[in-house]
Design a protein around this motif. Sequence first.
Motif, mmCIF file in Angstrom:
data_model
loop_
_atom_site.group_PDB
_atom_site.id
_atom_site.type_symbol
_atom_site.label_atom_id
_atom_site.label_comp_id
_atom_site.label_asym_id
_atom_site.label_seq_id
_atom_site.Cartn_x
_atom_site.Cartn_y
_atom_site.Cartn_z
ATOM 1 N N ILE A 80 -30.257 81.006 -73.216
ATOM 2 C CA ILE A 80 -30.734 80.915 -71.837
ATOM 3 C C ILE A 80 -29.796 81.692 -70.922
ATOM 4 C CG2 ILE A 80 -31.067 79.324 -69.888
ATOM 5 C CD1 ILE A 80 -32.056 77.284 -72.063
ATOM 6 N N ARG A 81 -28.503 81.508 -71.125
ATOM 7 C CA ARG A 81 -27.508 82.251 -70.334
ATOM 8 C C ARG A 81 -27.711 83.756 -70.495
ATOM 9 N NH1 ARG A 81 -21.405 80.989 -69.682
ATOM 10 N NH2 ARG A 81 -20.759 82.817 -68.509
ATOM 11 N N ASN A 82 -27.939 84.192 -71.737
ATOM 12 C CA ASN A 82 -28.149 85.617 -71.997
ATOM 13 C C ASN A 82 -29.378 86.153 -71.290
ATOM 14 O OD1 ASN A 82 -25.848 85.819 -73.580
ATOM 15 N ND2 ASN A 82 -26.946 85.490 -75.502
ATOM 16 N N VAL A 83 -30.453 85.377 -71.241
ATOM 17 C CA VAL A 83 -31.668 85.807 -70.545
ATOM 18 C C VAL A 83 -31.355 86.059 -69.074
ATOM 19 C CG1 VAL A 83 -33.954 85.074 -69.738
ATOM 20 C CG2 VAL A 83 -33.300 84.683 -72.113
ATOM 21 N N VAL A 84 -30.663 85.111 -68.443
ATOM 22 C CA VAL A 84 -30.342 85.239 -67.017
ATOM 23 C C VAL A 84 -29.404 86.421 -66.779
ATOM 24 C CG1 VAL A 84 -29.269 84.076 -65.036
ATOM 25 C CG2 VAL A 84 -30.776 82.793 -66.573
ATOM 26 N N GLU A 85 -28.405 86.569 -67.625
ATOM 27 C CA GLU A 85 -27.461 87.678 -67.459
ATOM 28 C C GLU A 85 -28.124 89.030 -67.712
ATOM 29 O OE1 GLU A 85 -24.075 86.514 -69.869
ATOM 30 O OE2 GLU A 85 -23.142 85.577 -68.108
ATOM 31 N N ASN A 86 -29.037 89.082 -68.675
ATOM 32 C CA ASN A 86 -29.742 90.341 -68.950
ATOM 33 C C ASN A 86 -30.678 90.741 -67.819
ATOM 34 O OD1 ASN A 86 -28.461 90.810 -71.395
ATOM 35 N ND2 ASN A 86 -30.021 89.737 -72.593
ATOM 36 N N LEU A 87 -31.031 89.791 -66.962
ATOM 37 C CA LEU A 87 -31.835 90.093 -65.775
ATOM 38 C C LEU A 87 -30.961 90.606 -64.632
ATOM 39 C CD1 LEU A 87 -34.272 87.046 -65.819
ATOM 40 C CD2 LEU A 87 -34.839 89.438 -66.301
ATOM 41 N N GLY A 88 -29.644 90.590 -64.853
ATOM 42 C CA GLY A 88 -28.729 91.151 -63.862
ATOM 43 C C GLY A 88 -28.005 90.140 -62.987
ATOM 44 N N TYR A 89 -28.004 88.872 -63.380
ATOM 45 C CA TYR A 89 -27.345 87.824 -62.588
ATOM 46 C C TYR A 89 -26.137 87.290 -63.349
ATOM 47 C CZ TYR A 89 -31.806 88.151 -60.287
ATOM 48 O OH TYR A 89 -32.926 88.633 -59.654
ATOM 49 N N GLU A 90 -25.028 87.158 -62.651
ATOM 50 C CA GLU A 90 -23.815 86.633 -63.263
ATOM 51 C C GLU A 90 -23.886 85.118 -63.332
ATOM 52 O OE1 GLU A 90 -19.010 86.532 -62.454
ATOM 53 O OE2 GLU A 90 -20.231 87.981 -61.391
ATOM 54 N N VAL A 91 -23.611 84.571 -64.518
ATOM 55 C CA VAL A 91 -23.590 83.122 -64.711
ATOM 56 C C VAL A 91 -22.130 82.671 -64.714
ATOM 57 C CG1 VAL A 91 -24.154 81.225 -66.282
ATOM 58 C CG2 VAL A 91 -25.744 83.154 -66.016
ATOM 59 N N HIS A 92 -21.811 81.708 -63.838
ATOM 60 C CA HIS A 92 -20.441 81.219 -63.736
ATOM 61 C C HIS A 92 -20.171 80.043 -64.660
ATOM 62 C CE1 HIS A 92 -19.643 83.910 -60.414
ATOM 63 N NE2 HIS A 92 -20.694 83.435 -59.757
ATOM 64 N N THR A 93 -21.081 79.091 -64.738
ATOM 65 C CA THR A 93 -20.906 77.917 -65.608
ATOM 66 C C THR A 93 -22.233 77.527 -66.253
ATOM 67 O OG1 THR A 93 -21.274 76.345 -63.811
ATOM 68 C CG2 THR A 93 -18.984 76.972 -64.236
ATOM 69 N N VAL A 94 -22.109 76.880 -67.426
ATOM 70 C CA VAL A 94 -23.271 76.356 -68.152
ATOM 71 C C VAL A 94 -22.937 74.940 -68.576
ATOM 72 C CG1 VAL A 94 -24.762 76.620 -70.169
ATOM 73 C CG2 VAL A 94 -23.845 78.655 -69.035
ATOM 74 N N LYS A 95 -23.811 73.994 -68.234
ATOM 75 C CA LYS A 95 -23.626 72.602 -68.639
ATOM 76 C C LYS A 95 -24.913 72.113 -69.276
ATOM 77 C CE LYS A 95 -20.298 71.493 -65.044
ATOM 78 N NZ LYS A 95 -20.015 70.699 -63.851
ATOM 79 N N SER A 96 -24.781 71.479 -70.439
ATOM 80 C CA SER A 96 -25.956 70.942 -71.135
ATOM 81 C C SER A 96 -25.788 69.446 -71.366
ATOM 82 C CB SER A 96 -26.136 71.646 -72.480
ATOM 83 O OG SER A 96 -26.446 72.999 -72.286
ATOM 84 N N SER A 97 -26.900 68.762 -71.350
ATOM 85 C CA SER A 97 -26.887 67.314 -71.644
ATOM 86 C C SER A 97 -28.163 66.912 -72.355
ATOM 87 C CB SER A 97 -26.746 66.516 -70.355
ATOM 88 O OG SER A 97 -27.799 66.795 -69.474
#
Length: 72
Positions: A55-72
Motif C-alpha cells: 500500500i505504501r508503495n502504491v502511494v509513493e509510486n503516485l508521487g506522494y511521500e509517506v512519513h509513517t505507516v501504522k497497521s492494526s
Amino acid sequence: MKTNLKTETFTCPSCIKKIEGNLSKRAGVEVAKVLFNSSKVKVEHDESKITADEIRNVVENLGYEVHTVKSS
C-alpha cells in the motif's frame, strides 16, 4: 486489517481521487479513504492479498511521500 499512512501535505483535492482510485483497484483493498486536511490515508484490506508495504508503495509510486505507516 487497517493500515494508516501519514503523508506529505496534499496540495489539491484531485490528490484524493488519484490515491483512492488507485488503491481501490488493488486486490484485497476493501476501503481506501484519504483525509485531505490531516494528510492521512486510511485503508482496510486483506493482508493475505495486499500488505501495508505494498500500500505504501502504491502511494509513493503516485508521487506522494509517506512519513509513517501504522497497521492494526
